[in-house]
Design a protein around this motif. Structure first.
Motif, mmCIF file in Angstrom:
data_model
loop_
_atom_site.group_PDB
_atom_site.id
_atom_site.type_symbol
_atom_site.label_atom_id
_atom_site.label_comp_id
_atom_site.label_asym_id
_atom_site.label_seq_id
_atom_site.Cartn_x
_atom_site.Cartn_y
_atom_site.Cartn_z
ATOM 1 N N MET A 11 0.850 -1.183 0.000
ATOM 2 C CA MET A 11 0.000 0.000 0.000
ATOM 3 C C MET A 11 0.901 1.254 0.000
ATOM 4 S SD MET A 11 -1.139 0.112 4.031
ATOM 5 C CE MET A 11 -1.544 1.834 3.979
ATOM 6 N N ASP A 12 0.306 2.385 -0.428
ATOM 7 C CA ASP A 12 1.066 3.639 -0.346
ATOM 8 C C ASP A 12 0.799 4.271 1.002
ATOM 9 O OD1 ASP A 12 -1.462 4.725 -0.437
ATOM 10 O OD2 ASP A 12 -1.307 5.452 -2.491
ATOM 11 N N VAL A 13 1.422 5.415 1.266
ATOM 12 C CA VAL A 13 1.323 6.043 2.579
ATOM 13 C C VAL A 13 -0.061 6.606 2.819
ATOM 14 C CG1 VAL A 13 3.793 6.575 2.684
ATOM 15 C CG2 VAL A 13 2.226 8.200 1.593
ATOM 16 N N SER A 14 -0.878 6.690 1.777
ATOM 17 C CA SER A 14 -2.245 7.212 1.955
ATOM 18 C C SER A 14 -3.247 6.106 2.286
ATOM 19 C CB SER A 14 -2.714 7.916 0.680
ATOM 20 O OG SER A 14 -1.870 9.018 0.400
ATOM 21 N N GLY A 15 -2.836 4.830 2.224
ATOM 22 C CA GLY A 15 -3.717 3.723 2.576
ATOM 23 C C GLY A 15 -4.294 3.011 1.395
ATOM 24 N N TYR A 16 -3.919 3.416 0.137
ATOM 25 C CA TYR A 16 -4.461 2.734 -1.021
ATOM 26 C C TYR A 16 -3.618 1.508 -1.333
ATOM 27 C CZ TYR A 16 -7.713 6.522 -1.987
ATOM 28 O OH TYR A 16 -8.722 7.412 -1.900
ATOM 29 N N VAL A 17 -4.286 0.412 -1.658
ATOM 30 C CA VAL A 17 -3.622 -0.862 -1.932
ATOM 31 C C VAL A 17 -3.150 -0.839 -3.384
ATOM 32 C CG1 VAL A 17 -3.891 -3.359 -2.042
ATOM 33 C CG2 VAL A 17 -5.046 -2.058 -0.256
ATOM 34 N N ILE A 61 5.974 4.625 9.371
ATOM 35 C CA ILE A 61 6.484 5.647 8.429
ATOM 36 C C ILE A 61 7.402 6.615 9.154
ATOM 37 C CG2 ILE A 61 5.800 7.578 6.941
ATOM 38 C CD1 ILE A 61 3.212 6.045 6.341
ATOM 39 N N ARG A 62 7.000 7.015 10.333
ATOM 40 C CA ARG A 62 7.754 8.026 11.071
ATOM 41 C C ARG A 62 9.110 7.489 11.512
ATOM 42 N NH1 ARG A 62 4.224 8.856 14.513
ATOM 43 N NH2 ARG A 62 5.042 7.555 16.198
ATOM 44 N N GLU A 63 9.095 6.227 12.004
ATOM 45 C CA GLU A 63 10.352 5.697 12.546
ATOM 46 C C GLU A 63 11.093 4.835 11.527
ATOM 47 O OE1 GLU A 63 9.498 3.663 16.162
ATOM 48 O OE2 GLU A 63 8.578 5.422 17.132
ATOM 49 N N VAL A 79 -2.481 -11.182 13.590
ATOM 50 C CA VAL A 79 -1.149 -10.638 13.911
ATOM 51 C C VAL A 79 -0.607 -9.955 12.632
ATOM 52 C CG1 VAL A 79 1.198 -11.139 14.639
ATOM 53 C CG2 VAL A 79 -0.719 -12.421 15.615
ATOM 54 N N HIS A 80 -0.395 -8.635 12.724
ATOM 55 C CA HIS A 80 0.034 -7.847 11.561
ATOM 56 C C HIS A 80 1.525 -7.498 11.657
ATOM 57 C CE1 HIS A 80 -4.186 -7.318 10.557
ATOM 58 N NE2 HIS A 80 -4.406 -6.815 11.785
ATOM 59 N N SER A 81 2.202 -7.531 10.463
ATOM 60 C CA SER A 81 3.600 -7.045 10.341
ATOM 61 C C SER A 81 3.627 -5.966 9.241
ATOM 62 C CB SER A 81 4.562 -8.181 9.964
ATOM 63 O OG SER A 81 4.603 -9.133 11.003
ATOM 64 N N ILE A 82 3.953 -4.713 9.628
ATOM 65 C CA ILE A 82 3.974 -3.600 8.665
ATOM 66 C C ILE A 82 5.451 -3.217 8.435
ATOM 67 C CG2 ILE A 82 3.237 -1.249 8.198
ATOM 68 C CD1 ILE A 82 0.927 -1.696 10.174
ATOM 69 N N VAL A 83 5.886 -3.398 7.164
ATOM 70 C CA VAL A 83 7.305 -3.147 6.825
ATOM 71 C C VAL A 83 7.373 -1.945 5.861
ATOM 72 C CG1 VAL A 83 9.404 -4.086 5.833
ATOM 73 C CG2 VAL A 83 7.788 -5.604 7.075
ATOM 74 N N PRO A 84 8.008 -0.813 6.289
ATOM 75 C CA PRO A 84 8.102 0.356 5.403
ATOM 76 C C PRO A 84 9.205 0.130 4.336
ATOM 77 C CG PRO A 84 9.140 0.841 7.490
ATOM 78 C CD PRO A 84 8.568 -0.530 7.630
ATOM 79 N N VAL A 85 9.003 0.633 3.093
ATOM 80 C CA VAL A 85 9.981 0.520 2.002
ATOM 81 C C VAL A 85 10.407 1.970 1.636
ATOM 82 C CG1 VAL A 85 10.423 -0.258 -0.340
ATOM 83 C CG2 VAL A 85 8.866 -1.563 1.166
ATOM 84 N N ALA A 86 11.710 2.313 1.876
ATOM 85 C CA ALA A 86 12.192 3.697 1.673
ATOM 86 C C ALA A 86 12.918 3.828 0.318
ATOM 87 C CB ALA A 86 13.123 4.089 2.805
ATOM 88 N N VAL A 92 9.801 7.148 2.959
ATOM 89 C CA VAL A 92 8.934 5.955 2.840
ATOM 90 C C VAL A 92 7.857 6.255 1.811
ATOM 91 C CG1 VAL A 92 7.323 4.427 4.027
ATOM 92 C CG2 VAL A 92 9.359 5.285 5.218
ATOM 93 N N ALA A 93 7.836 5.459 0.740
ATOM 94 C CA ALA A 93 6.847 5.637 -0.320
ATOM 95 C C ALA A 93 5.856 4.461 -0.369
ATOM 96 C CB ALA A 93 7.546 5.784 -1.652
#
Length: 783
Positions: A11-17, A61-63, A79-86, A92-93
């Motif tokens: 997904m993007d930072v706005s929540g769209y898949v 996104i912040r950290e 159980v969720h795992s959220i991985v940011p891609v910079a 983070v995009a």
């Protein structure tokens, strides 16, 4: 992503898949036609879950680091795992989200935990000991039952916890089960004498360690019962042995009894069949003369010729006598079986008795061409003492049968004596033998025993040639038995029969016989002065007959239908004689007689002669009628000579005194309404006590009288009867005899619920009680 079984999407930072696999598509509840790609996840989640998810994404996104967290959505554990891609500049995009669904796993763990709790609860609630024994001989779990008996096993070996006295633990069944990995059972008794039945089962605990689960039930009471049972067993064996011997003996007796019962049942079946045959035969025998009576009576009523009418009436009389003979046979048999028949002991001429039997049957024998003869041996005393009428009845039955079944030849009566008495004096016992021989058809050997039974005939078929009730020989047999003799038969089919019987009699007195004959010389109707007769009979025909017989002799007759009406008539008029039927409705003749004889009954003449009109003529009936206060009785059916002679014997007995059946009064014959002297005598002469009785009478009786009237109006018969009884006792206690007598009549009528008669007597009682209250008030305490 497509090959992953777990939910994954980018997904993007706005929540769209931007991209998602099939597992992610299933994780969200999408509407038909809707796809996860290009959708905003915040729009797909519930409000609370969307806010929480947005917070976690902003944190990643912040950290710029991975964030892992659990979430409950609609009953599912996720159980969720959220991985940011910079990008190369550190911004983070994109975000990769992986989700693991642990709902089923969590539920399985919860079910397992609950099952363990249930097992523990079950073991804690068992009514027996449960403990887990491990290879190091320690008990790591024991249930509440165990702890109550042996205490806590913590930090104790099995031997210490159970206070075991065994010398070797290696041979202990729980340890043997541990070593052999095989279930064992064992009865173990502790140091206090309690016995447990133990089951030892090898198993593995939740940690994977081998152990023995021991379950034990306290069988102390059962063991004691078994010991007691063993001790009783020996005694029981002896008792069973003795009882077996007794049963074998009883079985023999029962077998014999069963044999007798089977025989009795066969006889009873035969008797039932015989009675059925008898009833069918009796129907024919009764209907035949009855049809003649009805038919000839109808002809006589329509006939104007006096001679033919007399002829028809003679045939009616003959048929009526035939019907009466049949009924007499039945009644005689019933009397004898009920032990109500007693033989008389009177002097009679044996030659006349035999000649009378011959004369009675001579015409019938002559019509059939038979020679009817008789001989009386010279050794037989001419005058004997016994029941001549019953002896004649036996001879008539036997001779009648002989003539009936004989078509040609002769019938002969022979009388002999077994042993002639050496000294012929009146009262000397003598056994006389009577034989009736004929040359008739004879009786088959198979039937010779059965014909003496009741309701039986040698030929009981519908087409039999000869009629009869089948009771003649049965009655003869019973009468002969009463005379101390025996009836026997000698017969050969086709050659005739000979019936013989013996009778134990006594030598009679010729002088006594002569005196009896003189008393019976006159049979004419006695002359009587004109008398006034009260006739009480509920049968119109009987009333008509008796009234006709009396009025033809110039007597006056007043007829009523029951005892109450007779009592009322005697209160209003004086009669010279009362003819009282015994069985009547409302009040029978015996009860009416007792009421009339009471001095306080209110009748004009309590001692008026009373004659019973009754069909009761069994032994003891006469005594019962006389005890009730009757003077004599006339048996039905009424004959003119007996009727007029009975009246002649009793007219003029009006001064005869009769004692009432109730408890005799000290002065039963004063006939006055009050008898204070007797009342005082009954109280021992104590005037003070009489005064108290008077006061109670004056106080209670008026109220009881009012209640009695109300109970009568409401048809409450039990209450009315009780109150009348109370007034009767109170009145007699204070000497008000007339009031007591009327109250007794009211009590009787209430018992029989005769409203019309009771109403009249109630008015009389009101008047008598009123007079008694005035009289007692004036004479209170004085005789």
């Amino acid at each position: 992503m497509d090959s992953s079984v777990e939910s994954a999407f980018v997904m993007d930072v706005s929540g769209y898949v931007l991209a998602a696999n099939g597992a992610a598509e299933k994780l969200f509840d999408l509407k038909p036609g809707q796809t996860l790609q290009q959708s905003n996840i915040y729009d797909l989640l519930p409000k609370g879950a969307a806010d929480s998810r947005k917070t976690k994404i902003e944190e990643a996104i912040r950290e710029v680091r991975s964030v892992r967290f659990e979430e409950e959505i609609d009953g599912r554990s996720l159980v969720h795992s959220i991985v940011p891609v910079a990008n190369p500049w550190g911004e983070v995009a994109r975000l990769a989200v992986h989700t693991l669904d642990l709902t089923k796993l969590r539920r399985t763990d919860e079910d397992l935990r609950r099952e363990q709790q249930r097992q523990i609860f079950f073991m804690e609630s068992l009514p027996g000991i449960v403990y887990h024994l491990y290879p190091d001989q320690t008990i790591r779990y024991a249930n509440r039952y165990f702890r109550r008996y042996f205490g806590s096993p913590k930090d104790k070996t099995c031997r210490e916890a159970l206070n075991c006295s065994s010398d070797s633990c290696a041979s202990c069944p729980p340890m043997e089960a541990m070593n052999t990995d095989r279930a064992e059972e064992w009865d173990w008794t502790d140091s206090q004498g309690r016995t447990f039945h133990l089951q030892c089962s090898p198993m593995t605990d939740s940690a994977g360690e081998r152990m023995i689960m021991v379950l034990g039930i306290d069988i102390t009471a059962r063991q004691q019962a078994e010991d007691a049972l063993k001790r009783a067993h020996a005694k029981l064996e002896d008792r069973v042995k003795k009882r077996t011997e007794e049963l074998e003996e009883a079985n023999i007796k029962l077998t014999n009894k069963s044999t007798r019962l089977i025989s009795a049942m066969k006889k009873a079946d035969a008797a039932t069949r015989a009675k059925s045959s008898f009833l069918a035969n009796m129907s024919h025998e009764i209907r035949t003369p009855l049809n003649a009576v009805l038919g000839m009576s109808e002809l006589a009523l329509t006939m104007s010729d006096p001679e033919r009418k007399d002829s028809y009436l003679k045939r009616v009389m003959e048929a009526g006598n035939s019907l009466l003979s049949i009924i007499n046979d039945i009644l005689d048999f019933s009397k004898i079986e009920a032990r109500k028949l007693a033989l008389e002991a009177i002097d009679f001429d044996i030659n006349r008795t035999v000649d009378a039997t011959v004369d009675l049957h001579m015409l019938l024998a002559t019509d059939k061409g038979l020679n009817l003869t008789s001989t009386v041996d010279t050794s037989v005393p001419s005058v004997l003492e016994g029941d001549s009428s019953r002896l004649r009845q036996i001879l008539i039955n036997l001779v009648s049968n002989a003539i009936k079944f004989t078509e040609s030849g002769d019938v002969h009566i022979a009388v002999t004596v077994d042993t002639p008495p050496t000294d012929i004096k009146p009262g000397t016992p003598v056994t006389v033998t009577f034989k009736v021989r004929d040359t008739g058809i004879g009786i088959h050997k198979d039937k010779q025993k059965t014909i003496f039974g009741s309701f039986l005939q040698a030929d009981d078929s519908i087409t039999r040639k000869h009629g009869g009730t089948g009771l003649g020989l049965a009655i003869c047999t019973l009468l002969v038995k009463l005379m101390g003799g025996k009836l026997t038969l000698e017969s050969e089919e086709g050659k005739g029969s000979a019936f013989s019987f013996t009778a134990n009699l006594r030598v009679g007195n010729p002088e006594t016989l002569h005196a009896q004959e003189q008393d019976l010389i006159s049979t004419s109707i006695p002359e009587l002065p004109e008398i006034k007769v009260l006739l009480a009979d509920d049968n119109p025909l009987n009333r008509e007959l008796a009234t006709t017989l009396l009025t033809e002799q110039g007597h006056t007759v007043i007829a009523v239908e029951n005892g109450i009406q007779a009592l009322e008539a005697l209160k209003e008029e004086r009669f010279d004689l009362v003819l009282m039927d015994v069985q009547m409705p409302i009040m029978d003749g015996v009860s009416a007689t007792r009421a009339i004889r009471a001095p306080q009954s209110g009748v004009i003449d309590p001692s008026v002669p009373i004659l019973a009109l009754t069909a009761h003529a069994l032994k003891g009936d006469r005594e019962r009628f006389l005890e009730a206060g009757m003077d004599d009785y006339i048996a039905k059916p009424i004959t003119m000579n007996n009727f007029y002679n009975a009246i002649a014997r009793n007219v003029g007995k009006g001064q005869k005194r009769h004692q009432p059946i109730q408890t005799p009064q000290p002065r039963p014959d004063n006939g006055q309404p009050y008898d204070r002297i007797t009342a005082l005598d009954m109280l021992g002469g104590k005037k003070g006590l009489l005064a108290r009785m008077d006061a109670i009478f004056l106080r209670d009786v008026p109220g009881e009288m009012t209640e009695l009237t109300a109970a009568f109006d409401g048809q409450n018969w039990d209450t009315a009867m009780r109150l009348a009884h109370s007034i009767k006792g109170s009145s007699r206690t204070v000497g008000a005899l007339k009031a007591g007598a009327v109250a007794e009549q009211v009590e009787y009528l209430c018992r029989h619920q005769d409203a019309s008669s009771a109403k009249k007597e109630l008015k009389s009682l009101e008047s008598e009680v009123k007079s008694a209250l005035q009289y007692i008030n004036l004479t209170q305490g004085s005789p």
